[in-house]
Design a protein around this motif. Structure first.
Motif, PDB file in Angstrom:
ATOM      1  N   ALA A   3       0.879  -1.196  -0.144  1.00  0.00           N
ATOM      2  CA  ALA A   3      -0.072   0.100  -0.196  1.00  0.00           C
ATOM      3  C   ALA A   3       0.808   1.202  -0.225  1.00  0.00           C
ATOM      4  N   PRO A   4       0.393   2.130  -0.674  1.00  0.00           N
ATOM      5  CA  PRO A   4       1.074   3.475  -0.606  1.00  0.00           C
ATOM      6  C   PRO A   4       1.247   4.096   1.037  1.00  0.00           C
ATOM      7  N   PRO A   5       2.399   4.796   1.390  1.00  0.00           N
ATOM      8  CA  PRO A   5       2.897   5.073   2.645  1.00  0.00           C
ATOM      9  C   PRO A   5       1.648   6.203   2.973  1.00  0.00           C
ATOM     10  N   ALA A   6       0.975   6.155   4.245  1.00  0.00           N
ATOM     11  CA  ALA A   6      -0.074   6.867   4.857  1.00  0.00           C
ATOM     12  C   ALA A   6       0.497   7.999   5.018  1.00  0.00           C
ATOM     13  N   PRO A   7      -0.145   9.210   4.596  1.00  0.00           N
ATOM     14  CA  PRO A   7       0.473  10.765   4.570  1.00  0.00           C
ATOM     15  C   PRO A   7       0.892  11.207   5.776  1.00  0.00           C
ATOM     16  N   ALA A   8       0.490  10.459   6.701  1.00  0.00           N
ATOM     17  CA  ALA A   8       0.831  10.899   8.468  1.00  0.00           C
ATOM     18  C   ALA A   8       2.070  10.407   8.613  1.00  0.00           C
ATOM     19  N   ARG A   9       2.593   9.329   7.928  1.00  0.00           N
ATOM     20  CA  ARG A   9       3.953   9.010   8.118  1.00  0.00           C
ATOM     21  C   ARG A   9       4.736   9.874   7.538  1.00  0.00           C
ATOM     22  N   PHE A  10       4.697  10.737   6.713  1.00  0.00           N
ATOM     23  CA  PHE A  10       5.571  11.763   6.165  1.00  0.00           C
ATOM     24  C   PHE A  10       6.319  12.455   7.112  1.00  0.00           C
ATOM     25  N   GLY A  11       5.736  12.970   8.014  1.00  0.00           N
ATOM     26  CA  GLY A  11       6.521  13.841   9.030  1.00  0.00           C
ATOM     27  C   GLY A  11       7.609  12.951   9.931  1.00  0.00           C
ATOM     28  N   ASP A  16      15.116  28.269   2.008  1.00  0.00           N
ATOM     29  CA  ASP A  16      14.143  28.189   1.033  1.00  0.00           C
ATOM     30  C   ASP A  16      14.209  26.768   0.305  1.00  0.00           C
ATOM     31  N   LEU A  17      15.445  26.347  -0.009  1.00  0.00           N
ATOM     32  CA  LEU A  17      15.756  25.065  -0.571  1.00  0.00           C
ATOM     33  C   LEU A  17      15.149  23.819   0.151  1.00  0.00           C
ATOM     34  N   VAL A  18      15.231  23.971   1.437  1.00  0.00           N
ATOM     35  CA  VAL A  18      14.868  22.891   2.232  1.00  0.00           C
ATOM     36  C   VAL A  18      13.446  22.875   2.318  1.00  0.00           C
ATOM     37  N   GLN A  19      12.853  24.322   2.239  1.00  0.00           N
ATOM     38  CA  GLN A  19      11.461  24.190   2.358  1.00  0.00           C
ATOM     39  C   GLN A  19      10.807  23.655   0.724  1.00  0.00           C
ATOM     40  N   LYS A  46       8.209  19.356  -2.041  1.00  0.00           N
ATOM     41  CA  LYS A  46       8.136  18.416  -3.155  1.00  0.00           C
ATOM     42  C   LYS A  46       8.105  17.075  -2.719  1.00  0.00           C
ATOM     43  N   ALA A  47       8.712  16.770  -1.573  1.00  0.00           N
ATOM     44  CA  ALA A  47       8.739  15.480  -0.993  1.00  0.00           C
ATOM     45  C   ALA A  47       7.628  14.956  -0.488  1.00  0.00           C
ATOM     46  N   LEU A  48       6.698  16.052  -0.138  1.00  0.00           N
ATOM     47  CA  LEU A  48       5.372  15.461   0.375  1.00  0.00           C
ATOM     48  C   LEU A  48       4.387  15.292  -0.800  1.00  0.00           C
ATOM     49  N   ARG A  49       4.605  15.871  -1.719  1.00  0.00           N
ATOM     50  CA  ARG A  49       3.819  15.478  -3.027  1.00  0.00           C
ATOM     51  C   ARG A  49       4.246  14.448  -3.510  1.00  0.00           C
ATOM     52  N   ALA A  50       5.635  13.912  -3.378  1.00  0.00           N
ATOM     53  CA  ALA A  50       6.034  12.889  -3.925  1.00  0.00           C
ATOM     54  C   ALA A  50       5.946  11.661  -3.171  1.00  0.00           C
ATOM     55  N   ALA A 107      18.201   9.114   2.043  1.00  0.00           N
ATOM     56  CA  ALA A 107      18.626   9.195   0.873  1.00  0.00           C
ATOM     57  C   ALA A 107      17.834   9.671  -0.186  1.00  0.00           C
ATOM     58  N   TRP A 108      16.503   9.329   0.090  1.00  0.00           N
ATOM     59  CA  TRP A 108      15.285   9.986  -0.932  1.00  0.00           C
ATOM     60  C   TRP A 108      15.253  11.390  -0.997  1.00  0.00           C
ATOM     61  N   LEU A 109      15.448  11.832   0.604  1.00  0.00           N
ATOM     62  CA  LEU A 109      15.103  13.176   0.863  1.00  0.00           C
ATOM     63  C   LEU A 109      16.347  14.207   0.152  1.00  0.00           C
ATOM     64  N   VAL A 110      17.671  13.743   0.026  1.00  0.00           N
ATOM     65  CA  VAL A 110      18.616  14.192  -0.296  1.00  0.00           C
ATOM     66  C   VAL A 110      18.903  14.341  -1.884  1.00  0.00           C
ATOM     67  N   THR A 111      18.046  13.308  -2.495  1.00  0.00           N
ATOM     68  CA  THR A 111      17.966  12.997  -3.861  1.00  0.00           C
ATOM     69  C   THR A 111      17.162  14.347  -4.273  1.00  0.00           C
ATOM     70  N   ILE A 112      15.880  14.435  -3.822  1.00  0.00           N
ATOM     71  CA  ILE A 112      15.026  15.565  -4.095  1.00  0.00           C
ATOM     72  C   ILE A 112      15.611  17.072  -3.875  1.00  0.00           C
ATOM     73  N   LEU A 113      16.180  17.021  -2.584  1.00  0.00           N
ATOM     74  CA  LEU A 113      17.049  18.324  -2.526  1.00  0.00           C
ATOM     75  C   LEU A 113      18.040  18.745  -3.500  1.00  0.00           C
ATOM     76  N   ARG A 114      18.908  17.762  -3.758  1.00  0.00           N
ATOM     77  CA  ARG A 114      19.751  18.005  -4.775  1.00  0.00           C
ATOM     78  C   ARG A 114      19.420  18.081  -6.267  1.00  0.00           C
ATOM     79  N   ASN A 115      18.118  17.542  -6.720  1.00  0.00           N
ATOM     80  CA  ASN A 115      17.516  17.817  -8.094  1.00  0.00           C
ATOM     81  C   ASN A 115      16.847  19.197  -7.885  1.00  0.00           C
ATOM     82  N   GLN A 116      16.376  19.450  -6.804  1.00  0.00           N
ATOM     83  CA  GLN A 116      15.833  20.765  -6.792  1.00  0.00           C
ATOM     84  C   GLN A 116      16.832  21.841  -6.586  1.00  0.00           C
ATOM     85  N   PHE A 117      17.722  21.470  -6.255  1.00  0.00           N
ATOM     86  CA  PHE A 117      18.990  22.621  -6.170  1.00  0.00           C
ATOM     87  C   PHE A 117      19.453  22.773  -7.825  1.00  0.00           C
ATOM     88  N   ILE A 118      19.512  21.670  -8.384  1.00  0.00           N
ATOM     89  CA  ILE A 118      20.036  21.671  -9.943  1.00  0.00           C
ATOM     90  C   ILE A 118      19.130  22.399 -10.654  1.00  0.00           C
TER      91      ILE A 118
END
Ligand SMILES: [Zn+2]
Lengths: 185, 87
Positions: free
Chosen positions: A3-11, A37-40, A45-49, A61-72
């Motif tokens: 099952a997809p992860p529950a939204p409540a688990r994101f935090g 700003d980049l962290v926000q 982005k991570a919440l949406r994904a 690792a997943w969050l760092v990937t998103i952060l780095r892609n966002q930065f790039i």
């Protein structure tokens, strides 16, 4: 199929990594306001994904990937990067003529010197050092975060460390932390 | 088994040294490395050099996410997903 992860688990999964994300963002942008700003942006982005996050895989690792892609994708265009060093011009650390084989001089270097050498590395080298050496992520997580094979992580680390060490040693000689007469033995 | 018997030499130790310094070598391999470092001054020196370098780099990692940013993000998550999300 799980099952997809529950939204409540994101935090629960994401918030423990805020310090790391902020430090990486600060290192990438070089500016505290931009890092915030980049962290926000990353968290939004991570919440949406979040639905595509595989439960049980590595959130850090997943969050760092998103952060780095966002930065790039968005931030790097606005950030001026220092000119990358010419890799061929850096003398690598040789075993034969090393006056401080145990690297005691490393401890004497101030942050600015180490930071400058780190920032001058080409990005693909700098990023593995940042995640692996500064932040202490294991090879596997660095590979996931940068979306490269683990063998590439290891080879980039090896090369990056040699370049950095050569650079820092040269700096230590120039500033007298390592004495010239020792250098010229 | 001795190193001669296992064929564990400086070249093999060198290949695993980075992982050793990071604490990423499996237990058995780490034990083999430690035994080699006791016996081999050259590799022991390289290991200390790599450790000193890593220690210096790790000192660059400092700082926390500012409290106000943490608060903003928690609030943002609450707004987006309901109050349970950020707990
Ligand atoms: Zn050896």
């Amino acid at each position: 199929m799980s099952a997809p992860p529950a939204p409540a688990r994101f935090g629960d999964e994401a918030l423990p990594h805020l310090d790391l994300l902020y430090r990486v963002a600060l290192r990438l942008t070089g500016d505290p306001a931009a890092a915030e700003d980049l962290v926000q942006d990353t968290m939004l982005k991570a919440l949406r994904a979040w639905g595509s996050f595989r439960p049980g895989s590595n959130a850090r690792a997943w969050l760092v990937t998103i952060l780095r892609n966002q930065f790039i994708n968005t931030w790097r265009k606005r950030t001026r990067r220092p000119t990358a060093i010419d890799l061929e011009a850096i003398p690598e650390l040789g075993d034969e003529d090393n006056p401080d084989p145990e690297g005691q001089f490393f401890a004497s270097l101030v942050d600015d010197e180490v930071t400058r050498a780190l920032d001058a590395l080409p990005e693909e080298f700098r990023d593995v050092v940042l995640l692996s050496d500064l932040e202490g992520l294991p090879y596997q997580e660095v590979a996931e975060a940068l979306e490269i094979p683990i063998g590439t992580v290891k080879s980039r680390l090896f090369r990056a460390r040699r370049i950095l060490q050569g650079q820092l040693r040269r700096y230590a000689v120039e500033t007298g932390i390592i004495r010239p007469q020792e250098e010229a033995q | 088994m001795t190193e001669r018997e296992t064929g564990y030499d400086c070249e093999k130790a060198g290949a695993e040294l980075d992982a050793f310094v990071r604490g990423e070598l499996p237990l058995e391999a780490a034990g083999r490395m430690q035994a080699h470092l006791v016996r081999c001054g050259h590799c022991a020196q390289v290991a200390r050099h790599e450790q000193a370098f890593r220690d210096r780099l790790r000192r660059l990692s400092a700082g926390c996410c500012p409290d106000h940013l943490k608060a903003q993000i928690v609030e943002l998550l609450e707004t987006a997903t309901g109050p349970d999300a950020a707990t």
